[in-house]
Enzyme design. Structure first.
Site, PDB file in Angstrom:
ATOM      1  N   HIS A 125       7.137   1.779  -0.846  1.00 61.33           N
ATOM      2  CA  HIS A 125       8.357   1.098  -0.410  1.00 61.33           C
ATOM      3  C   HIS A 125       8.885   0.132  -1.477  1.00 61.33           C
ATOM      4  O   HIS A 125      10.090   0.090  -1.747  1.00 61.33           O
ATOM      5  CB  HIS A 125       8.115   0.343   0.900  1.00 61.33           C
ATOM      6  N   GLU A 175       0.804  -1.219   0.000  1.00 56.34           N
ATOM      7  CA  GLU A 175       0.000   0.000   0.000  1.00 56.34           C
ATOM      8  C   GLU A 175       0.839   1.274   0.000  1.00 56.34           C
ATOM      9  O   GLU A 175       0.315   2.360  -0.176  1.00 56.34           O
ATOM     10  CB  GLU A 175      -0.941  -0.022   1.204  1.00 56.34           C
ATOM     11  N   ASN A 180      20.024  -9.050 -13.446  1.00 59.55           N
ATOM     12  CA  ASN A 180      19.081  -8.577 -12.438  1.00 59.55           C
ATOM     13  C   ASN A 180      17.727  -9.242 -12.616  1.00 59.55           C
ATOM     14  O   ASN A 180      16.985  -8.931 -13.540  1.00 59.55           O
ATOM     15  CB  ASN A 180      18.944  -7.054 -12.528  1.00 59.55           C
TER      16      ASN A 180
END
Length: 158
Positions: A90, A87, A115
């Site tokens: 981050h 939410e 990656n």
């Protein structure tokens, strides 16, 4: 990456070393990436040494990749992690930070870093790209690692 699986590169000749650095967070999906990458590397580079290092989460991947790139002989390092969007922002910040660090390590150390620290909006996306065969990013990472190992071997022989 696109939804099209890349072509299988030619077999890697000679003795090569590949490292996989894998996050323990979102373990089911990361293990799917690792399993597919390891299987494909064993097919493409049957004489290769493949090591797997586990780290707690995606944020810890770059420090271990850097250590391997600077201390160990490696033809390529595959970084595997799964970041799920929550939410807050981050996940976006974490993904960018890890990507930037991995690119810096590759360039500074001269060791290819593939990656495969992936960000997903939901588990269906993670399942399709980590556990299933059609567009598995672990398989694609192994192919990229084998391909770049061939390129680097050719360049370093000149």
């Amino acid at each position: 990456m696109s939804n099209v699986t890349q072509a299988r590169p030619r077999i890697v000749r000679g003795k090569h070393t590949f490292h996989i650095v894998a996050s323990q967070f979102n373990a089911r999906y990361v293990q799917g990436l690792v399993d597919h990458a390891e299987k494909e590397l064993n097919t493409l580079a049957p004489n290769a040494t493949i090591s797997i290092q586990r780290v707690p989460g995606a944020f810890e991947i770059p420090v271990v990749v850097r250590e391997l790139a600077s201390l160990a002989k490696a033809d390529a390092i595959i970084a595997c992690g799964v970041i799920m969007q929550g939410e807050t922002n981050h996940a976006k910040n974490l993904g960018r930070s890890v990507t930037d660090a991995l690119q810096r390590i590759a360039v500074d150390c001269g060791v290819p870093v593939i990656n495969v620290v992936l960000s997903f909006d939901n588990e269906a996306q993670a399942r399709a790209r980590c556990l299933e065969n059609k567009i598995n990013r672990g398989t694609e990472a192994a192919r990229a690692a084998a391909d770049i190992a061939n390129v680097m071997s050719e360049l370093r022989r000149k």
